[in-house]
Each structure stands twice: as C-alpha cells, then as structure tokens.
Motif scaffolding. Sequence first.
Motif, PDB file in Angstrom:
ATOM      1  N   ALA A  24     -15.100  27.290  23.126  1.00 44.27           N
ATOM      2  CA  ALA A  24     -15.884  28.354  22.519  1.00 44.27           C
ATOM      3  C   ALA A  24     -16.014  28.185  21.014  1.00 44.27           C
ATOM      4  N   ARG A  25     -15.187  27.381  20.400  1.00 43.75           N
ATOM      5  CA  ARG A  25     -15.237  27.253  18.948  1.00 43.75           C
ATOM      6  C   ARG A  25     -14.995  25.808  18.549  1.00 43.75           C
ATOM      7  N   THR A  26     -16.045  25.121  18.215  1.00 42.56           N
ATOM      8  CA  THR A  26     -15.917  23.756  17.743  1.00 42.56           C
ATOM      9  C   THR A  26     -16.960  23.517  16.670  1.00 42.56           C
ATOM     10  N   ARG A  27     -16.837  22.425  15.993  1.00 44.75           N
ATOM     11  CA  ARG A  27     -17.769  22.169  14.907  1.00 44.75           C
ATOM     12  C   ARG A  27     -17.997  20.680  14.779  1.00 44.75           C
ATOM     13  N   GLY A  28     -18.913  20.288  13.879  1.00 43.27           N
ATOM     14  CA  GLY A  28     -19.172  18.886  13.621  1.00 43.27           C
ATOM     15  C   GLY A  28     -20.487  18.470  14.228  1.00 43.27           C
ATOM     16  N   GLU A  29     -20.782  17.211  14.192  1.00 41.93           N
ATOM     17  CA  GLU A  29     -22.050  16.687  14.653  1.00 41.93           C
ATOM     18  C   GLU A  29     -22.070  16.639  16.171  1.00 41.93           C
ATOM     19  N   GLY A  30     -22.488  17.727  16.768  1.00 42.10           N
ATOM     20  CA  GLY A  30     -22.651  17.739  18.203  1.00 42.10           C
ATOM     21  C   GLY A  30     -21.352  17.583  18.940  1.00 42.10           C
ATOM     22  N   VAL A  31     -20.370  18.371  18.586  1.00 41.82           N
ATOM     23  CA  VAL A  31     -19.076  18.223  19.209  1.00 41.82           C
ATOM     24  C   VAL A  31     -18.739  19.467  19.985  1.00 41.82           C
ATOM     25  N   GLY A  32     -17.674  19.388  20.759  1.00 40.08           N
ATOM     26  CA  GLY A  32     -17.104  20.594  21.280  1.00 40.08           C
ATOM     27  C   GLY A  32     -16.977  20.650  22.765  1.00 40.08           C
ATOM     28  N   ALA A  33     -17.973  20.244  23.553  1.00 37.13           N
ATOM     29  CA  ALA A  33     -17.831  20.353  24.993  1.00 37.13           C
ATOM     30  C   ALA A  33     -16.847  19.321  25.490  1.00 37.13           C
ATOM     31  N   PRO A  34     -16.027  19.670  26.488  1.00 36.85           N
ATOM     32  CA  PRO A  34     -15.099  18.674  27.014  1.00 36.85           C
ATOM     33  C   PRO A  34     -15.862  17.519  27.607  1.00 36.85           C
ATOM     34  N   ARG A  35     -15.433  16.324  27.307  1.00 39.62           N
ATOM     35  CA  ARG A  35     -16.162  15.151  27.783  1.00 39.62           C
ATOM     36  C   ARG A  35     -15.646  14.769  29.154  1.00 39.62           C
ATOM     37  N   THR A  36     -16.423  15.086  30.168  1.00 34.09           N
ATOM     38  CA  THR A  36     -15.951  14.967  31.533  1.00 34.09           C
ATOM     39  C   THR A  36     -16.378  13.676  32.191  1.00 34.09           C
ATOM     40  N   ASP A  37     -17.122  12.811  31.498  1.00 35.32           N
ATOM     41  CA  ASP A  37     -17.563  11.562  32.099  1.00 35.32           C
ATOM     42  C   ASP A  37     -16.468  10.521  31.935  1.00 35.32           C
ATOM     43  N   LEU A  38     -15.908  10.084  33.049  1.00 34.20           N
ATOM     44  CA  LEU A  38     -14.787   9.147  33.001  1.00 34.20           C
ATOM     45  C   LEU A  38     -15.229   7.715  32.791  1.00 34.20           C
ATOM     46  N   ARG A  39     -16.545   7.480  32.657  1.00 32.61           N
ATOM     47  CA  ARG A  39     -17.033   6.107  32.582  1.00 32.61           C
ATOM     48  C   ARG A  39     -17.262   5.630  31.163  1.00 32.61           C
ATOM     49  N   SER A  40     -17.279   6.530  30.192  1.00 31.53           N
ATOM     50  CA  SER A  40     -17.794   6.198  28.879  1.00 31.53           C
ATOM     51  C   SER A  40     -16.778   5.503  28.007  1.00 31.53           C
ATOM     52  N   THR A 383     -20.168  29.501  24.172  1.00 30.65           N
ATOM     53  CA  THR A 383     -19.631  28.355  23.437  1.00 30.65           C
ATOM     54  C   THR A 383     -20.335  28.149  22.095  1.00 30.65           C
ATOM     55  N   GLN A 384     -21.391  28.885  21.855  1.00 26.78           N
ATOM     56  CA  GLN A 384     -22.202  28.663  20.661  1.00 26.78           C
ATOM     57  C   GLN A 384     -21.393  28.888  19.391  1.00 26.78           C
ATOM     58  N   ILE A 385     -21.622  28.037  18.416  1.00 27.75           N
ATOM     59  CA  ILE A 385     -20.947  28.173  17.119  1.00 27.75           C
ATOM     60  C   ILE A 385     -21.616  29.313  16.357  1.00 27.75           C
ATOM     61  N   THR A 386     -20.856  30.333  16.040  1.00 23.59           N
ATOM     62  CA  THR A 386     -21.420  31.513  15.375  1.00 23.59           C
ATOM     63  C   THR A 386     -20.883  31.728  13.975  1.00 23.59           C
ATOM     64  N   ALA A 387     -19.812  31.041  13.611  1.00 24.33           N
ATOM     65  CA  ALA A 387     -19.254  31.209  12.265  1.00 24.33           C
ATOM     66  C   ALA A 387     -20.231  30.676  11.225  1.00 24.33           C
ATOM     67  N   PRO A 388     -20.222  31.247  10.030  1.00 22.03           N
ATOM     68  CA  PRO A 388     -21.118  30.747   8.975  1.00 22.03           C
ATOM     69  C   PRO A 388     -20.683  29.359   8.507  1.00 22.03           C
ATOM     70  N   GLU A 389     -21.341  28.355   8.985  1.00 25.90           N
ATOM     71  CA  GLU A 389     -21.025  26.972   8.643  1.00 25.90           C
ATOM     72  C   GLU A 389     -22.275  26.143   8.898  1.00 25.90           C
ATOM     73  N   PRO A 390     -22.322  24.875   8.488  1.00 28.21           N
ATOM     74  CA  PRO A 390     -23.552  24.083   8.650  1.00 28.21           C
ATOM     75  C   PRO A 390     -24.041  23.985  10.084  1.00 28.21           C
ATOM     76  N   GLN A 391     -23.127  24.008  11.065  1.00 26.32           N
ATOM     77  CA  GLN A 391     -23.531  23.861  12.454  1.00 26.32           C
ATOM     78  C   GLN A 391     -23.703  25.200  13.164  1.00 26.32           C
ATOM     79  N   SER A 392     -23.739  26.285  12.441  1.00 21.12           N
ATOM     80  CA  SER A 392     -23.873  27.598  13.047  1.00 21.12           C
ATOM     81  C   SER A 392     -25.134  27.664  13.905  1.00 21.12           C
ATOM     82  N   GLY A 393     -24.971  28.161  15.126  1.00 18.85           N
ATOM     83  CA  GLY A 393     -26.078  28.266  16.062  1.00 18.85           C
ATOM     84  C   GLY A 393     -26.155  27.142  17.061  1.00 18.85           C
TER      85      GLY A 393
END
Length: 742
Positions: A24-40, A383-393
């Motif tokens: 529910a709270r992550t930041r950075g360049e397109g980060v945050g969702a658990p990476r569930t692909d075991l092949r990558s 999960t949307q980033i809502t805090a005031p930061e560059p990636q907000s939204g």
Amino acid sequence: MPLPSTPDAYDDIPTSSRLTQPSARTRGEGVGAPRTDLRSPAASRPTGSRTGSPGGPASPATRTGGSPGLPYPRIGGRLSPSQALPGAGGPRRPVELPPAHTTLICVALPGLAISTEAGQLTGRGLEGFYREGRRMLSRCQVRVAGREPLAVQARMVTADRARFMGTLRTTADAGPDPDVMVERTRYADGTERITLRSTARRPLRLPVEVFLGTDLAELGAVASGRAGPELPASVHDSGLRWSCMDAHSTVTATPPPADALASAGLLRWELELLPGGTRSVELRVRPDGARPVRPVGRGATSPLSQPRAACDDPTAEALLQTCLQDLEALLLRDPANPSDSHLAAGAPWRCGMAPADALVAARMTLPLGTRLAVGTLRTLARTQITAPEPQSGMIPGPRRDAGPHLPPGCTGTEATLLFPVLLSEARRWGLSEAATEELLPAAERCLRWLRSAVADDAYLPDPGPGGPLRCETQAHAHRAALLGADLLDAYGRPGGAELRDWARELRTRFVADFWVEDRGGGRPAAARTADGRLVPHLGAGAAHLLDTGLLGAGERAPGLLDKVRTEQLARLLGGPAMDSGWGLRSLGAKEAAYNPFGHRSGAVRVQETAVAVAGLAGAGYEKEATSLLRGVLAAAESFGHRLPEMYAGEQRNAGSAPLPHPAACRPAATAAAAGVLLLTTLVGIRPDAPAGTVTLRPVSSAPLGEIGLTGLRVAGAPFAVRVSRLGLAMVEEAADGLQLGV
C-alpha cells in the motif's frame, strides 16, 4: 534467490512465490507491487523503494519474502547467460527452469496441482500440490499389486481438474488385454481420487499402495532447484503429516488405510473388486487445520457472466469456455476486502497480482460485466501512492524487460495510465454511478501524476525522468488523457480541458518526432532516447497506437497517427515480418536480435495480438485483423484451446503447429481475457450505458461465419447479439430502455 534466465527475460521481477497483494505504500520509479514472476532476472529490479517496504527490496541484495537475492551482472540492463554468478567456484551455468509446457496445471487459486502426463507425482521438477505458493505434497506414487499402472492418457477436464488413465494386467491368462483400469482425478484444491475398475472375469483382491512425501518448499525454491530433501512423516489420523519450522501438511485418506508406515511415507489398502466392479480411495492434502480451498470463481461468487458462443466455426465456443474457466481459476480476493476480486497474472510462475496485467485483463473482459473491473480498481486504489512526493498518484508496479533494444520499462507507469481508462470504459459498459464516483478520486490522482510526469517536450518518459520515450507509453498516455478528460467532464470535475489540450499537442508532435521514413512507406519508431535518437525497430508495441479507447455514443477516441500512417501501420502488422500465421510477433522477423522464442523479441504474445486485432478491426482494416485472428484461433486449437501467454513466433507452414514456450504461463490472465476480446471484436459492441445506447460495429467480412454471443452484460443486464454471414448485426436481448445507436 532470484532466478537467472536466458537473454529473453520475462515480465515482472521475482520475489516470493507466495500469493501476495500489492504494497500500500511504496515509492520510486514504478516500484512497489510484489514481483510474483519467478522467471525474471534480478537485473531489472526497481530502485528507490522504501527500506523495509513489503513491496520493494530493502537493498539491492534482498527481496521481499525474506530470501537473499544476488546482484547478477548486466549487459545493457539485462542478464548475460554466460556471465559468472556470484559465489565460490567461478562461472556457473544458468539455472534452467523446470519446463512448464509439458505439464498439466490444475488451477483454482490459491491452490495448484502440477503433474506430468505420466500421472505419478515423483517429486521431480515442479510436480506436486501447492497452496499459497507452498508445496503441500511433492510425491504421490501409486502401485497396484506391486506395480505401477501403465499410463495411457492424461488430459485436462476443466481448469481445476485433470484425469489420468492407466491400465494393469493382473492375471497371466488375461491375454494382452488389461483387466484393471486405474483412473486418477486430480483437483487443484488438494484432492485426488484413485478409482480401480475391474474387467476381469473373476473377483480380484488387490493391494494398493500410495507412497507420499513432501519438502514443504516454496515454489520459488522448487523452480530454482533449492527445495531440499523430503521431510520425515508421522502417522496422523487416517493418513500422514509433515512439519517444518513455518508450515505443516497433512494427507487424510477415505477409506482409512489398513496400514500406514511413516518411515516409508506409505499408505496401504487391500481392495476387493468384483467383476465389473469399482473401488475408490480419496486423498485430501491440506495445511494443518485448513479448510478446503473455496475458489473465487465458483458459481454465484464469480464476478464474470457465463457467456456462450453459437458460431459456424466450433472453435469459437470451445475457446470461449476454456478462457472463461481459466479466468475463474485465476481469480483472487483482496484479503483485506474479500468482496473485491482480481486476477492473478498466471500459473505456475505468476500466482499473485501484476497490476498492469490485472487491469488489462479486466478491461478485455468488460463484456462479461463490470464486477471484475471494480474489484481490480478498488484493490489497486488501495496501493496508490498518496503522500506528497514526486510519485504521488502512481499505481506501484515492478520493472519489466522490454526486449533487446530497450532497457526495462515500468509496469507501474502502464498501470497508472490504465486505471482511468478502465474506470471510464467500465462506466460505458454499465458500472454504477456510485461505484464510479467512489473510484474517481483515485483516477484523478492518476491523471495529475500523468501531467506532472510529462517532460518539457510533451512526452512521458518511462521509467522516470531521463528514461526513453516509448511509443506505446505515449499511446497509453494519450488514451488516458482523452478518456480521463471525458470522465472528469461527466462528473463536473476540473482538469478535462487541460488534458485535452495536452493530448492535442501530443498528436501534433508525435508523427514528426516518432515516424521513421523509409522506402517501404515508413514506420513508427519503438522509442526515442533521451538524446533524441530514434529506436527504429518494429515490434508489437506499435499495435497499441491502434487502441484508442471508447468514448460516448460508441465513438473511438482519436489516435496519435493520421489516416495515411494508420494504413501503413496496418499493412506492416499484417505483413509476413509481423504476422507469423499464428499471431503477431513481438518483434519483426527482419529486425536485429529477432528470436522466435524471445519474450519481447519475436515470440507471439496473445495479449498484443488481440490488441492488434481489435485495433485493426476498429480502424477498418479487416483483412489484416482477420489474418491475425485466424492465426490465434488455429494456435488455440493446437493448445487444446487453453492459450498460453506466449509461444514461438516461427512461421506457420502447411502441417506445422505452434511451438510452445517452455516457460510460458498457462493459464495466463491476459491470454484468457484476450480470447474474450477476440470474439467480442467480431460483433463490435460499443456501449454507452449512461446515455442508454449501444452501437454495433461488427467485422463485416464475418471471418468465422455466423456468430451469436449470449450471456454478455451491458448496462447491468443480460445482452445477446448475433452477426450473420453477411456481416449484419442484430441485438437479441438487452436491458429495458437500451437503444440501438447509429
């Protein structure tokens, strides 16, 4: 430990194999969702996550799930298969994933049952019963009268059930014919029924032995060869039990066995069979104290309607029903809000949510109702980033490999742009005003992020500032702006005019900046680099330029290409370099680094083929759309109508069959949803529920002959439509008051 892979890296960077939800709270360049692909490969992992966030790594050498990662070497942002892995002993060969294309995968998440065609579970490879990503049982070997039955057939019955048939000769005077049939029915929920049928002329007394074992390993450990030895068993109730530090598993049997030997993992019965008689043994695999798996997609709990297809081509109905089963098998509930369901990305490698894939699949299945769309949107809004930061939204999402010509892209960017698009189109299909207004603030935040992330040159970089300007990202952003503006205007919210102005500027500049002129008539560039250079290769990403989205009165939103260049793109997508005969290649066959098995460098990805078919048909290029459609339908027939997420892009020839990709998910949410989109494209439904109208734009050439679809949903009511062999459409059932548009 993340898995090394071949140069054809796969989607969504891996972490825990557990079925988890986005942070529910992550930041950075397109980060945050658990990476569930075991092949990558780990090389494309996102950066900038909050330390300790459940959705991102705490450091470059760790990942969620608590297992250590490895900083694999990179070449141009991707793994080199010949690079040495860290650790003593010098260079090591890349770990080979267990093949998935030869397995039978029963799915009813959170349960999985993975088997080979032999039917016996031997503990090798991926074999076993899984629950929430943990292998509850790895070995289940049956012997009758001291021998293993001869395997004669294995087939999927439904998405969650497989049937294995074997035979035995128990008497010397029976001749060459078997006199005992052994049928094993295996379910994803952890149940196996073993049935013996006698065709002998006299009564039989047969010892039946079942050898059981498990390692209680995580799927990620199984896939990377780190599962460890089998655990010791203990006799428990009418079966056996295994335990490790953080998990327990029990197998109970009905009827109870005559003997149970823990040291050998053995259950034994003496069964008497009369001539023509049957006897059965049922095994149930469960975590200690757990109830049976209750799949989300069963009966009234399914968010999807139950459509049927009546078509001159029987492939249509077979494909539709298999796709529906696969979609229901991949449904998950949001643990914090069980009324909201969404789709896992695919089995066996991606059994958790991938935000962009979940949104894509929900959008493709809008003709089956809006319940899946609203559940997916609600889950991701949390999960949307809502805090005031560059990636907000932003909707968090992991990095994804983009093929040989571009660095990894950000699925968070795609998900954020898809969110307002899905909400806007779901409203057109009949999403209630209350549900739309509930989700509107999250859509507004996505649109504000879009305007803040656009660079000075009017384009959206991905990932982040300084990243390349991808062709398909601009198409996604343009569509989000227009459909988002339409949504804002409908509810009297500000910002619609600004989004339309930006979209207009983007259309004005795009062709000049992204079109590559050549002797063949030109092509859209795949991307522009930060220093202005064009990446000119032709790939399936260009098909997204045709996917403009649905506005009011059944009108498609304008695209980034003018009519002349749209026609040229249609010609390219329908040409032999892109159309393999089995579907659209992810990279043209004449391009440098083309690989027919490359995930984004030549393999056929069903999702993108469906996007191309729908876009081409909507733009009036039915010949090219029909060719791609027929190719996918032919491939589906070869795969038993259960489409994998991808397969090799080798050219189709007389008598050939599509080559399966050994690491493709099957079932996969986007592939199953693509089957729905392909068939509904033929009838061309364009609803506008708020206006009380529906417009039909069928494929006039009727490539599959007459087709009728029933059990769809428009404006919250059943909807049925039929298209004749002459390409004429007629509504046969619709909501009261719904008018046919022009």
